[in-house]
Design an enzyme around this catalytic site. Sequence first.
Site, short mmCIF file in Angstrom:
data_model
loop_
_atom_site.label_atom_id
_atom_site.label_comp_id
_atom_site.label_asym_id
_atom_site.label_seq_id
_atom_site.Cartn_x
_atom_site.Cartn_y
_atom_site.Cartn_z
N HIS A 149 1.03 -1.11 0.07
CA HIS A 149 -0.17 -0.12 -0.11
C HIS A 149 0.95 1.06 0.08
CE1 HIS A 149 -3.83 -2.23 1.12
NE2 HIS A 149 -2.63 -3.24 1.80
N LEU A 150 0.82 2.07 -1.16
CA LEU A 150 2.08 2.96 -1.08
C LEU A 150 0.99 4.32 -0.86
CD1 LEU A 150 4.46 2.33 -3.85
CD2 LEU A 150 4.40 1.49 -1.66
N HIS A 204 -2.96 -12.51 2.00
CA HIS A 204 -2.58 -12.65 3.47
C HIS A 204 -3.59 -13.72 4.22
CE1 HIS A 204 -5.89 -9.87 3.52
NE2 HIS A 204 -4.99 -8.89 3.26
N ASP A 263 2.36 -7.01 2.54
CA ASP A 263 1.03 -6.25 2.73
C ASP A 263 1.74 -4.84 3.67
OD1 ASP A 263 -1.38 -5.30 3.10
OD2 ASP A 263 -1.91 -6.84 4.65
N GLY A 284 -2.57 -2.45 10.10
CA GLY A 284 -1.48 -2.38 9.12
C GLY A 284 0.07 -2.23 9.73
O1 DOR Z 1 -3.83 -4.49 7.92
C1 DOR Z 1 -4.23 -4.17 6.87
N1 DOR Z 1 -4.07 -2.96 6.45
N2 DOR Z 1 -4.91 -4.81 6.15
C2 DOR Z 1 -5.48 -4.63 5.08
O2 DOR Z 1 -6.09 -5.37 4.50
C3 DOR Z 1 -5.53 -3.39 4.45
C4 DOR Z 1 -4.35 -2.59 5.05
C5 DOR Z 1 -4.22 -0.94 4.86
O3 DOR Z 1 -4.93 -0.40 3.87
O4 DOR Z 1 -3.97 -0.45 5.83
ZN ZN Z 2 -5.87 -7.20 3.24
#
Ligand code: DOR
Ligand code: ZN
Length: 427
Positions: free
Chosen positions: A60-61, A230, A303, A322
Site C-alpha cells: 500500500h503506497l 494474506h 502487505d 497495518g
Molecule cells: O492491516 C491491513 N492494512 N490490512 C488490510 O487489508 C489493509 C491495510 C491497509 O490498507 O492499511
Molecule cells: Zn488485505
Amino acid sequence: MTTLALNNVRPYGEDVTNILIDVTDGVIDAVGENPFDDADEVVDCGGNVLLPGLVDMHVHLREPGREDTETIATGSDAAAKGGFTAVFTMANTSPVIDQPFLAEAVWTKGQEYGKCDVYPVGSISQGLKGEQLTEIGLMSRSGVRMFSDDGKCVNDPQLMRRAIEYAKAHDVVLAQHAEDHRMTEGSVAHEGEQAARLGLRGWPRVAEESIVARDAIMTRDYGGRYHLCHASTEGTVELLRFAKNQGIDVTAEVTPHHLMLTDEKLATYDGLFRVNPPLREARDAEALKQALLDGNVDVVATDHAPHGSEDKCVEFEHAKPGMLGLETSLAVVHRIFVESGEADWRFVAKVMSERPAEILRLEDQGRPINVGEPANLVLVDPQSPWTAHGDEMASKASNTPYEDIEFSARVVGTWLRGTQTYDAKKA
Ligand code: DOR
Ligand code: ZN
C-alpha cells in the site's frame, strides 16, 4: 555500451562467480569464472548472495490521497532498500484506483521516479463499495494485471461471481481479502484466549475460511485466476490444499508478520501489532510456514501498510490496522527459513521473486541469473547483523512491528535493469 561488473558473488547462495552487466541495455552480458576487471565500473561483492530482484504482490503506497504517510517515491525507496524491483500497490487509495487513468498515473509516477516498477492494482468494485463492478476490461487494456478490493472483502457472492467471470474473460488475477465482514464487526484481534484475556473483540478464523471455501468453489465452477491475499489460519491452509488437489486455479500469499509474530504480542496493547487479518496463534504460523515450504502457499507478500503515528500510537481499538513490511521482509524470511536450516536461498528466490512474477506474468522479473536476462538483482549479506528501528526506515512511516529486533541478513545493493536503486554504503 557501459558495463558494470559484480565480481565475487554467490548466485542463490551457491558457487562464487562473476557477473558482467550491460548497463545500457539493462541485461546480464556475461557470467564467468574470472572477475571482469575491465568493466567501466567494478564492484567486489565479497562473496555475498545474489538473488533475482524481489517482487511484492501486495503493498500500500498510499498515493493518491495519503501522501503524508507514504508516496510512490518513498514507497519505491523502501522497496529498493528491501531488495524489491517490482511491487503491486493496492487500490484502496483516495480516490480508489477504479479507472484506467488513475492506474496509468500510478504506473507513470513509478517509472518517472525509477527506483522500482510500481504496478497498480485496480479495484474490483467502484469506490471499494462492494456494489458495482469496475471496468475490468478497460483497466486490463491499460495494463492492469491484478484486481482487488483489498482492505475490504468482496463479500457479496453475486458480485464476486461476476467479478470472476469478467476477470476470466480478460485473463487477469483476482485477489481477495477474505473476511466475512458480518463476522468481524468491531473486532480488532484474533478471536481466542489472548483476546478474551485482554478484553479485545475477536475476529474468528471462520470469517476468513468461509470466504476462502466459497471462493475456491466459485473458481472451480466459473474459472479464472484467483489469488488469496494474506492467508492467516491453519484452516485456510487446509482449504488451499483441498483446492489445489482438485486442480482449482488458486494461489495464495502469506505475510512475513503472519509467519513470525503471534497474538502474544498484543499483551502490551501496542497499536503497532494491530493488523488485518490479525496476528494469530503459533499453530497458525506453523501451518503457514509448512504450507509455504510444500507449495500450498505460493508466495511471501508484505502487505506493507504505512500509517502515521497519530493512527498507530493510540488505544489498541483505535489504532489503524497495518504494518510496514518492505524493508524487513527478506530478513524475516531469512531468519525463519534459511537461518533455521529449513530451506535455502533458492527457496527464497522462488517465494519472493519467481513465483510472484509467474503469477502476475511479468516477463522481466523473477528471471534466472543468466546471460541475456534483465539485470534485476539484489545482493544480500547473510551475516551482517542489524536492528530494526521504525525511525530509520526509508518509508515515510515508522510503524514496524519489529522495533529493536536484531536480524542477520541485510540488503547490500539492488539493481533495476542494471541501474543501482539502493546502495547500503551510501545509505
Ligand atoms: O492491516 C491491513 N492494512 N490490512 C488490510 O487489508 C489493509 C491495510 C491497509 O490498507 O492499511
Ligand atoms: Zn488485505
